[in-house]
Design a protein around this motif. Structure first.
Motif, short mmCIF file in Angstrom:
data_model
loop_
_atom_site.label_atom_id
_atom_site.label_comp_id
_atom_site.label_asym_id
_atom_site.label_seq_id
_atom_site.Cartn_x
_atom_site.Cartn_y
_atom_site.Cartn_z
N VAL A 421 8.34 67.54 11.91
CA VAL A 421 9.34 68.38 11.25
C VAL A 421 9.79 69.45 12.24
O VAL A 421 8.98 70.19 12.80
CB VAL A 421 8.76 69.04 9.98
CG1 VAL A 421 9.80 69.92 9.32
CG2 VAL A 421 8.27 67.97 9.01
N ARG A 422 11.08 69.53 12.46
CA ARG A 422 11.62 70.45 13.47
C ARG A 422 12.01 71.77 12.84
O ARG A 422 12.62 71.80 11.77
CB ARG A 422 12.83 69.80 14.17
CG ARG A 422 12.47 68.55 14.94
CD ARG A 422 13.71 67.84 15.46
NE ARG A 422 14.53 67.31 14.37
CZ ARG A 422 14.25 66.17 13.75
NH1 ARG A 422 13.16 65.48 14.06
NH2 ARG A 422 15.04 65.73 12.80
N GLU A 423 11.65 72.84 13.53
CA GLU A 423 12.04 74.17 13.09
C GLU A 423 13.37 74.54 13.73
O GLU A 423 13.53 74.45 14.95
CB GLU A 423 10.98 75.20 13.49
CG GLU A 423 9.67 75.06 12.74
CD GLU A 423 8.71 76.17 13.06
OE1 GLU A 423 9.02 76.95 13.98
OE2 GLU A 423 7.65 76.27 12.41
N VAL A 424 14.29 74.94 12.90
CA VAL A 424 15.61 75.35 13.38
C VAL A 424 15.79 76.83 13.05
O VAL A 424 15.63 77.24 11.90
CB VAL A 424 16.72 74.51 12.71
CG1 VAL A 424 18.09 74.97 13.19
CG2 VAL A 424 16.51 73.03 13.01
N GLU A 425 16.10 77.60 14.08
CA GLU A 425 16.26 79.04 13.91
C GLU A 425 17.74 79.38 13.75
O GLU A 425 18.58 78.99 14.56
CB GLU A 425 15.67 79.78 15.11
CG GLU A 425 14.18 79.58 15.28
CD GLU A 425 13.62 80.41 16.43
OE1 GLU A 425 14.44 81.00 17.15
OE2 GLU A 425 12.39 80.44 16.59
N THR A 426 18.02 80.12 12.70
CA THR A 426 19.39 80.57 12.44
C THR A 426 19.39 82.09 12.33
O THR A 426 18.66 82.65 11.50
CB THR A 426 19.91 79.96 11.12
OG1 THR A 426 19.81 78.54 11.18
CG2 THR A 426 21.36 80.37 10.89
N PRO A 427 20.18 82.80 13.16
CA PRO A 427 20.22 84.28 13.09
C PRO A 427 20.67 84.74 11.70
O PRO A 427 21.59 84.18 11.11
CB PRO A 427 21.24 84.65 14.16
CG PRO A 427 21.28 83.49 15.10
CD PRO A 427 21.03 82.28 14.25
N THR A 428 20.00 85.77 11.17
CA THR A 428 20.35 86.29 9.85
C THR A 428 21.39 87.40 9.91
O THR A 428 21.91 87.81 8.88
CB THR A 428 19.09 86.85 9.16
OG1 THR A 428 18.60 87.96 9.93
CG2 THR A 428 18.02 85.77 9.06
N GLY A 429 21.66 87.87 11.13
CA GLY A 429 22.64 88.94 11.29
C GLY A 429 22.04 90.34 11.23
O GLY A 429 22.77 91.33 11.23
N ARG A 430 20.71 90.42 11.13
CA ARG A 430 20.08 91.74 11.14
C ARG A 430 18.92 91.73 12.14
O ARG A 430 18.47 90.68 12.58
CB ARG A 430 19.57 92.11 9.76
CG ARG A 430 18.50 91.22 9.18
CD ARG A 430 18.09 91.66 7.79
NE ARG A 430 16.98 90.83 7.28
CZ ARG A 430 16.40 91.01 6.10
NH1 ARG A 430 16.83 92.00 5.31
NH2 ARG A 430 15.42 90.23 5.71
N THR A 431 18.46 92.93 12.47
CA THR A 431 17.37 93.04 13.43
C THR A 431 16.03 92.95 12.72
O THR A 431 15.96 93.03 11.48
CB THR A 431 17.45 94.38 14.18
OG1 THR A 431 17.25 95.44 13.23
CG2 THR A 431 18.79 94.56 14.87
N MET A 432 14.96 92.82 13.52
CA MET A 432 13.61 92.81 12.94
C MET A 432 13.31 94.15 12.29
O MET A 432 12.58 94.22 11.30
CB MET A 432 12.58 92.50 14.02
CG MET A 432 12.68 91.10 14.60
SD MET A 432 12.15 89.84 13.43
CE MET A 432 10.37 89.99 13.58
N GLY A 433 13.90 95.24 12.86
CA GLY A 433 13.72 96.56 12.25
C GLY A 433 14.35 96.62 10.87
O GLY A 433 13.77 97.18 9.93
N ASP A 434 15.54 96.01 10.74
CA ASP A 434 16.19 95.95 9.42
C ASP A 434 15.34 95.13 8.44
O ASP A 434 15.20 95.48 7.26
CB ASP A 434 17.58 95.32 9.54
CG ASP A 434 18.53 96.17 10.39
OD1 ASP A 434 18.32 97.40 10.44
OD2 ASP A 434 19.44 95.59 11.00
N ALA A 435 14.79 94.02 8.94
CA ALA A 435 13.96 93.16 8.09
C ALA A 435 12.72 93.91 7.62
O ALA A 435 12.30 93.79 6.47
CB ALA A 435 13.55 91.90 8.86
N TRP A 436 12.13 94.70 8.52
CA TRP A 436 10.94 95.49 8.15
C TRP A 436 11.28 96.48 7.05
O TRP A 436 10.54 96.62 6.07
CB TRP A 436 10.41 96.21 9.39
CG TRP A 436 9.21 97.07 9.11
CD1 TRP A 436 9.21 98.38 8.74
CD2 TRP A 436 7.84 96.68 9.17
NE1 TRP A 436 7.93 98.84 8.55
CE2 TRP A 436 7.06 97.81 8.82
CE3 TRP A 436 7.19 95.50 9.48
CZ2 TRP A 436 5.68 97.77 8.78
CZ3 TRP A 436 5.81 95.47 9.45
CH2 TRP A 436 5.06 96.61 9.09
N ALA A 437 12.39 97.16 7.19
CA ALA A 437 12.79 98.17 6.20
C ALA A 437 13.08 97.55 4.84
O ALA A 437 12.85 98.19 3.80
CB ALA A 437 14.01 98.93 6.71
#
Length: 488
Positions: A421-437
């Protein structure tokens, strides 16, 4: 010498019924039979020989309802009581004035095996008890009567064995034909009648519940929680998932029911779930049983599973101080630290190292997992091999053809099998800092775990008590991060 007026006759009437619904041999029928027999010539002749009247007869009745005639005498409650009463009356009869007789409806009321009936007659001789039947075929007071009793007991046992064989053969035939034998249909199915025989078919309403429960379990649920979804108790649901029933197949005496070739499983009905789903369910149950996939408790602190003690390398657990302040605590008691202190420091390090990187959504693509079908093919191959080992020349050709067909089918499965099973990464448009918040406590724990957080807690005497490191298990991701850092 004992005069007839002193003699007391005790008639022990034994009544037995295997099933409460057996109307032809009901307790009332047996009772009426022995009451009529007491007025008949056989019993009256015996009383005349003794020189006693009907008034000197005491009747004691013993009833074993719902007890098989194949059961040993001592394991029948009222037969055991009857034998005890006989033995006790003989001990108390020091003057020798009591005469005893045991009466039953027919021979099979006493026993359905020769060995048990011989034991009964031997016991009767030892305690001076005649054994008789209301149809007058049995009377153990004479050698001829004892011989006839043994012959009839042997015939009764033979008849019982024939009945058992017929029932067993009937069940085997129904299983081979994929017919339903008896009892309630398993959950997910219902009984239908075709051509005068009973078969199973999928019950749409129950099957929908099963599929919902299976999907929840594979997605991370537990057996207990999905049992409520299905509407079964946890033990019932667990047994159903462990059996081949939901694949439309059955076990008999612990083995899968196979066709006459000894290889192909008999299909009793259409499957409710696929082979892949059943394999995934069983793997999930195994993971739950071994703790591999067991969810952490809700009260586990954010960094607990990623933090260890400097001294014993044991994982830090949650706890509270004497004043109720949340702590991280080494199980052995070597070190403690406020949760707020450790969490704050980890958050600071996370945002400093990863906060500016783009968050990506990882989803799975591809993957054609045919492992369940391949396992079934391998099991069938093993069954063919076992049959070929003992087959004669006539059947060997048939099994060789089956083997060749199975090899071709397995080759096709192997060619189509793509379990990766292949993992495909798609940008969410936010930073990891935004995700943390934007994350809750559980989400922050997942972010820290995905970045490979490792914390070692040192004693209070150290200037810096926390060693914080990020141990990624993905070399390609590490290389990409290093390239990104050099480009900044």
């Amino acid at each position: 010498m004992t005069s007839p007026s002193q003699i007391l006759v005790i008639l022990y009437a034994y009544l037995r019924l295997s099933r409460d619904s057996d109307g032809s041999a009901s307790i009332d029928t047996q009772r009426s039979a022995y009451e009529s027999w007491m007025d008949g010539s056989e019993f009256q002749r015996w009383l005349a020989e003794l020189g006693v009247t009907r008034d000197q007869v005491e009747v004691r009745e013993y009833v074993d309802a719902g007890v098989s005639g194949a059961r040993p005498l001592e394991l029948r409650k009222d037969m055991r009581r009857l034998m005890h009463d006989v033995e006790q009356s003989r001990r108390l009869d020091r003057a020798g004035v009591i005469r005893r007789m045991m009466i039953g409806w027919k021979l099979d009321r006493y026993a359905r095996s020769v060995s048990e009936f011989l034991r009964l007659t031997a016991w009767g001789e030892a305690h001076a008890v005649r054994v008789a039947t209301t149809d007058n075929t049995i009377n153990t007071s004479t050698p001829t009567g004892r011989m006839v009793a043994v012959v009839l007991a042997a015939l009764a046992e033979w008849e019982r064995d024939l009945i058992k064989d017929r029932i067993s053969d009937g069940h085997a035939t129904r299983r081979a034909q994929g017919r339903w034998g008896a009892g309630r249909a398993p959950f997910g199915y219902r009984i239908v009648r075709r051509d005068g025989a009973a078969y199973l078919e999928v019950d749409p309403e129950q099957a929908q519940k099963v599929c919902a429960g299976v999907s929840e379990l594979i997605a991370g649920g537990t057996v207990a929680s999905t049992a409520r979804t299905v509407g079964l108790s946890e033990p019932q649901w667990r047994r159903l998932l462990k059996a081949p029933t939901l694949r439309g197949q059955r076990n008999h005496k612990g083995s899968l029911v196979l066709a006459a070739d000894g290889v192909t499983p008999v299909q009793f009905a259409e499957p409710v779930i696929s082979a892949a789903e059943l394999l995934a369910v069983r793997q999930r149950m195994l993971n739950l049983a071994t703790g591999v996939d067991r969810a952490p408790r809700q009260e586990t602190p954010r960094c607990a599973e990623m933090s260890t003690c400097y001294r014993c390398a044991g994982r830090l657990n949650g706890g509270t101080s004497d004043k109720g302040v949340p702590l991280y605590r080494c199980k052995a008691g070597h070190v403690t630290i406020y949760q707020e202190t450790l969490n704050g420091r980890v958050e600071e390090e996370f945002l400093k190292v990863y906060g500016r990187f783009a968050e990506v959504d990882i989803h799975l693509e591809g993957g054609n997992d045919l492992s369940a079908e391949m396992v079934e093919a391998q099991e069938q191959a093993a069954r063919i091999g076992a049959q070929m080992a003992t087959a004669g020349p006539l059947m060997l050709t048939t099994y060789e053809e089956m083997s060749a067909n199975l090899e071709a089918a397995y080759a096709a499965l192997l060619a189509a099998h793509d379990p990766e099973v292949r993992e495909v990464e798609t940008p969410t448009g936010r930073t990891m800092g935004d995700a943390w918040a934007a994350s809750d406590e559980a989400g922050k724990t997942r972010l820290l775990r995905s970045m490979g957080l490792r914390v070692v807690l040192h004693p209070k005497a150290c200037t810096d008590r926390l060693d914080i490191d990020w141990v990624r298990e993905d070399p390609e991701a590490d290389a990409a991060e290093e390239a990104a850092e050099q480009a900044v």
